[in-house]
Design a protein around this motif. Structure first.
Motif, PDB file in Angstrom:
ATOM      1  N   ALA A 175       0.821  -1.224   0.000  1.00 37.06           N
ATOM      2  CA  ALA A 175       0.000   0.000   0.000  1.00 37.06           C
ATOM      3  C   ALA A 175       0.855   1.274   0.000  1.00 37.06           C
ATOM      4  N   GLU A 176       2.178   1.124   0.111  1.00 34.07           N
ATOM      5  CA  GLU A 176       3.039   2.319   0.201  1.00 34.07           C
ATOM      6  C   GLU A 176       3.469   2.764  -1.199  1.00 34.07           C
ATOM      7  N   THR A 177       2.594   3.544  -1.824  1.00 37.48           N
ATOM      8  CA  THR A 177       2.814   3.928  -3.220  1.00 37.48           C
ATOM      9  C   THR A 177       3.946   4.947  -3.377  1.00 37.48           C
ATOM     10  N   ASP A 178       4.405   5.496  -2.278  1.00 35.28           N
ATOM     11  CA  ASP A 178       5.446   6.523  -2.365  1.00 35.28           C
ATOM     12  C   ASP A 178       6.837   5.973  -2.064  1.00 35.28           C
ATOM     13  N   ARG A 179       6.977   4.661  -1.956  1.00 35.99           N
ATOM     14  CA  ARG A 179       8.282   4.089  -1.622  1.00 35.99           C
ATOM     15  C   ARG A 179       8.988   3.570  -2.861  1.00 35.99           C
ATOM     16  N   GLY A 180      10.254   3.245  -2.730  1.00 33.46           N
ATOM     17  CA  GLY A 180      11.006   2.732  -3.854  1.00 33.46           C
ATOM     18  C   GLY A 180      12.189   1.932  -3.393  1.00 33.46           C
ATOM     19  N   PRO A 181      13.165   1.660  -4.255  1.00 29.68           N
ATOM     20  CA  PRO A 181      13.300   2.137  -5.637  1.00 29.68           C
ATOM     21  C   PRO A 181      12.305   1.445  -6.585  1.00 29.68           C
ATOM     22  N   ILE A 182      12.105   2.048  -7.780  1.00 30.87           N
ATOM     23  CA  ILE A 182      11.221   1.377  -8.746  1.00 30.87           C
ATOM     24  C   ILE A 182      12.006   0.716  -9.865  1.00 30.87           C
ATOM     25  N   ASN A 183      13.288   1.011 -10.018  1.00 31.22           N
ATOM     26  CA  ASN A 183      14.023   0.382 -11.119  1.00 31.22           C
ATOM     27  C   ASN A 183      15.501   0.271 -10.777  1.00 31.22           C
ATOM     28  N   ASP A 184      15.794  -0.218  -9.601  1.00 32.72           N
ATOM     29  CA  ASP A 184      17.198  -0.360  -9.217  1.00 32.72           C
ATOM     30  C   ASP A 184      17.289  -1.265  -7.994  1.00 32.72           C
ATOM     31  N   VAL A 185      18.474  -1.715  -7.711  1.00 34.52           N
ATOM     32  CA  VAL A 185      18.752  -2.420  -6.459  1.00 34.52           C
ATOM     33  C   VAL A 185      19.813  -1.597  -5.757  1.00 34.52           C
ATOM     34  N   VAL A 186      19.480  -1.111  -4.559  1.00 35.45           N
ATOM     35  CA  VAL A 186      20.273  -0.064  -3.938  1.00 35.45           C
ATOM     36  C   VAL A 186      20.832  -0.543  -2.596  1.00 35.45           C
ATOM     37  N   PRO A 187      22.147  -0.535  -2.432  1.00 37.26           N
ATOM     38  CA  PRO A 187      22.678  -0.838  -1.100  1.00 37.26           C
ATOM     39  C   PRO A 187      22.068   0.115  -0.069  1.00 37.26           C
ATOM     40  N   ASP A 188      21.548  -0.430   1.030  1.00 39.58           N
ATOM     41  CA  ASP A 188      20.875   0.423   2.015  1.00 39.58           C
ATOM     42  C   ASP A 188      20.994  -0.199   3.409  1.00 39.58           C
ATOM     43  N   PRO A 189      21.938   0.186   4.204  1.00 41.18           N
ATOM     44  CA  PRO A 189      22.870   1.279   3.954  1.00 41.18           C
ATOM     45  C   PRO A 189      24.094   0.786   3.158  1.00 41.18           C
ATOM     46  N   VAL A 190      24.812   1.742   2.568  1.00 41.91           N
ATOM     47  CA  VAL A 190      26.029   1.374   1.840  1.00 41.91           C
ATOM     48  C   VAL A 190      27.098   0.909   2.832  1.00 41.91           C
ATOM     49  N   SER A 191      27.097   1.502   4.006  1.00 36.19           N
ATOM     50  CA  SER A 191      28.091   1.124   5.010  1.00 36.19           C
ATOM     51  C   SER A 191      27.757  -0.265   5.570  1.00 36.19           C
ATOM     52  N   ILE A 192      28.779  -0.948   6.013  1.00 36.74           N
ATOM     53  CA  ILE A 192      28.620  -2.317   6.497  1.00 36.74           C
ATOM     54  C   ILE A 192      29.164  -2.390   7.927  1.00 36.74           C
ATOM     55  N   PRO A 193      28.509  -3.064   8.838  1.00 36.62           N
ATOM     56  CA  PRO A 193      27.280  -3.840   8.653  1.00 36.62           C
ATOM     57  C   PRO A 193      26.033  -2.957   8.664  1.00 36.62           C
ATOM     58  N   SER A 194      24.922  -3.521   8.153  1.00 39.30           N
ATOM     59  CA  SER A 194      23.636  -2.839   8.320  1.00 39.30           C
ATOM     60  C   SER A 194      23.237  -2.991   9.801  1.00 39.30           C
ATOM     61  N   HIS A 195      22.179  -2.293  10.187  1.00 37.98           N
ATOM     62  CA  HIS A 195      21.797  -2.304  11.615  1.00 37.98           C
ATOM     63  C   HIS A 195      21.222  -3.644  12.057  1.00 37.98           C
ATOM     64  N   HIS A 196      20.924  -4.536  11.079  1.00 36.21           N
ATOM     65  CA  HIS A 196      20.187  -5.756  11.447  1.00 36.21           C
ATOM     66  C   HIS A 196      20.984  -6.686  12.362  1.00 36.21           C
ATOM     67  N   GLY A 197      22.304  -6.806  12.064  1.00 36.97           N
ATOM     68  CA  GLY A 197      23.134  -7.680  12.912  1.00 36.97           C
ATOM     69  C   GLY A 197      23.150  -7.202  14.359  1.00 36.97           C
ATOM     70  N   PRO A 198      23.523  -5.932  14.584  1.00 34.83           N
ATOM     71  CA  PRO A 198      23.461  -5.430  15.967  1.00 34.83           C
ATOM     72  C   PRO A 198      22.069  -5.573  16.592  1.00 34.83           C
ATOM     73  N   ASP A 199      21.021  -5.471  15.752  1.00 37.10           N
ATOM     74  CA  ASP A 199      19.671  -5.600  16.298  1.00 37.10           C
ATOM     75  C   ASP A 199      19.410  -7.031  16.775  1.00 37.10           C
ATOM     76  N   VAL A 200      19.933  -8.022  16.035  1.00 41.84           N
ATOM     77  CA  VAL A 200      19.810  -9.412  16.498  1.00 41.84           C
ATOM     78  C   VAL A 200      20.435  -9.533  17.887  1.00 41.84           C
ATOM     79  N   ASN A 201      21.523  -8.824  18.101  1.00 39.74           N
ATOM     80  CA  ASN A 201      22.218  -8.927  19.395  1.00 39.74           C
ATOM     81  C   ASN A 201      21.429  -8.313  20.553  1.00 39.74           C
ATOM     82  N   THR A 202      20.377  -7.543  20.253  1.00 44.62           N
ATOM     83  CA  THR A 202      19.543  -7.038  21.357  1.00 44.62           C
ATOM     84  C   THR A 202      18.699  -8.163  21.963  1.00 44.62           C
TER      85      THR A 202
END
Ligand code: NAD
Length: 339
Positions: A175-202
């Motif tokens: 339902a989120e018609t204002d989100r994207g990207p619509i024609n690309d694959v974008v590193p998000d975030p470009v920096s590594i690691p993403s927040h997900h690993g530290p979040d698992v550690n919570t």
């Protein structure tokens, strides 16, 4: 009966409200909304009492012909636990309001970890949260929930030396018609690691996990590629048995013809799932492979749905003495978790 209020009735809130209403030991007091849109109408159709999340906007509901049961403070006061399902960042602002009523609160994964007393995932730390003095708990995000459900049993059974995960994240919800990207694959975030690993550690503090994330032009599901170096060298079949024994992990059988998120969502709808929801991690059986102690697998995660049973268990962890195994079984049975 645990009386539960839901503040914020969007993608997650509407699903949590339905899940709470389905529990034998919970009563949904009502839901709070900011505006009288189609979701407000649908809530009334389901028989849920509506509360004005922002008291000054109550007139808009009256103008739309929608009767309100009260405002947000009325909802909080009448609830034993409030589940905050507002957009990321709003939960932080609401916390003081819940505390002013002495009402324990569940927050969502869009909030920073320190906004709540503890972070929560039923498979990882239900009993630690239940036995704590926490007045608030943050159900970790959809991606973190899914990773925790797989890494917790792997850690218990084999020991995890190091997990490396690439997350291909959906660009937005359907339902989120204002989100994207619509024609690309974008590193998000470009920096590594993403927040997900530290979040698992919570929720799983001991596990070494590095995550990389990209955003893709899809709306249905996230895709994870996992590489987990184990502390022992099991057969792939044993790992598969381990994951199949997890009620919130669905191992997609070979030959099912499920090649991606489109087919998975179609399967969920064919199975009669509400909103086509997949509450389980969906792991491709044939992707479970070992090279020495390196485990590989692919899984898909329905971002709108996987945190919903976790919210139900988080309510019990904050408000009752019910053991984890019993809460999870009750939640799973009442929702129909397990494909
Ligand atoms: P959403 O935008 O779909 O829904 C949020 C709802 O809250 C909307 O209906 C909005 O109008 C309403 N709202 C806005 N301000 C409000 C306020 N002050 N008081 C009450 N309601 C208000 O968002 P969502 O996707 O349901 O996300 C909610 C939370 O869940 C976020 O923390 C998000 O990070 C997290 N989460 C989202 C997903 C997902 O994939 N959608 C998955 C896991 C966790």
């Amino acid at each position: 009966m645990i009386r539960v209020g839901v503040n914020g009735y969007g993608t997650i809130g509407k699903r949590v409200a339905d899940a709470v209403a389905a529990q034998p030991d919970m009563a949904l007091v009502g839901v709070a909304k900011t505006r009288p849109n189609y979701e407000a109408e649908a809530a009334l159709r389901r028989g849920y009492d509506l509360h004005a999340a922002i008291a000054e906007r109550a007139d808009a509901f009256a103008d739309a012909g929608i009767d309100l049961a009260g405002d947000l403070d009325d909802l909080i006061e009448a609830s034993d636990v409030v589940v905050d399902c507002c957009p990321a960042g709003i939960g932080e602002r609401n916390r003081a309001r819940y505390a002013a009523h002495d009402t324990p609160a569940i927050l969502q994964g869009g909030e920073a970890a320190d906004v709540a007393d503890v972070s929560f995932n039923a498979r990882a730390n239900y009993e630690a949260v239940r036995d704590s003095d926490a007045e608030s708990a943050r159900v970790v995000s959809c991606n973190t929930t899914a990773l925790s459900r797989v890494l917790a049993p792997l850690e218990e059974e084999y020991g995890v030396e190091k997990a490396r995960v690439t997350l291909i994240r959906r660009g937005g919800d359907p339902a989120e018609t204002d989100r994207g990207p619509i024609n690309d694959v974008v590193p998000d975030p470009v920096s590594i690691p993403s927040h997900h690993g530290p979040d698992v550690n919570t929720v799983l503090p001991g596990i070494a996990v590095d995550t990389l994330a990209v955003k893709a032009p899809v709306t249905r599901m996230h895709t994870h590629g996992l590489n987990v170096t184990l502390e022992s060298t099991p057969e792939a079949g044993a790992v598969r048995d381990l994951l199949e024994a997890e009620s919130r992990v669905f191992v997609i059988p070979e030959g099912a013809g499920v090649d991606g998120g489109g087919a998975l969502k179609d399967y969920a709808m064919d199975a009669g799932r509400p909103r086509g929801d997949l509450w389980e991690n969906c792991v491709w059986g044939e992707s479970i492979q070992l090279q020495g102690s390196d485990l590989y697998l692919f899984e898909n995660v329905h971002q709108e749905a996987d945190v919903v049973p976790e919210n139900v268990d988080a309510i019990r962890a904050l408000a009752t003495d019910v053991p984890a195994v019993e809460s999870v079984a009750r939640t799973d049975e009442s929702l129909g978790v397990g494909l």
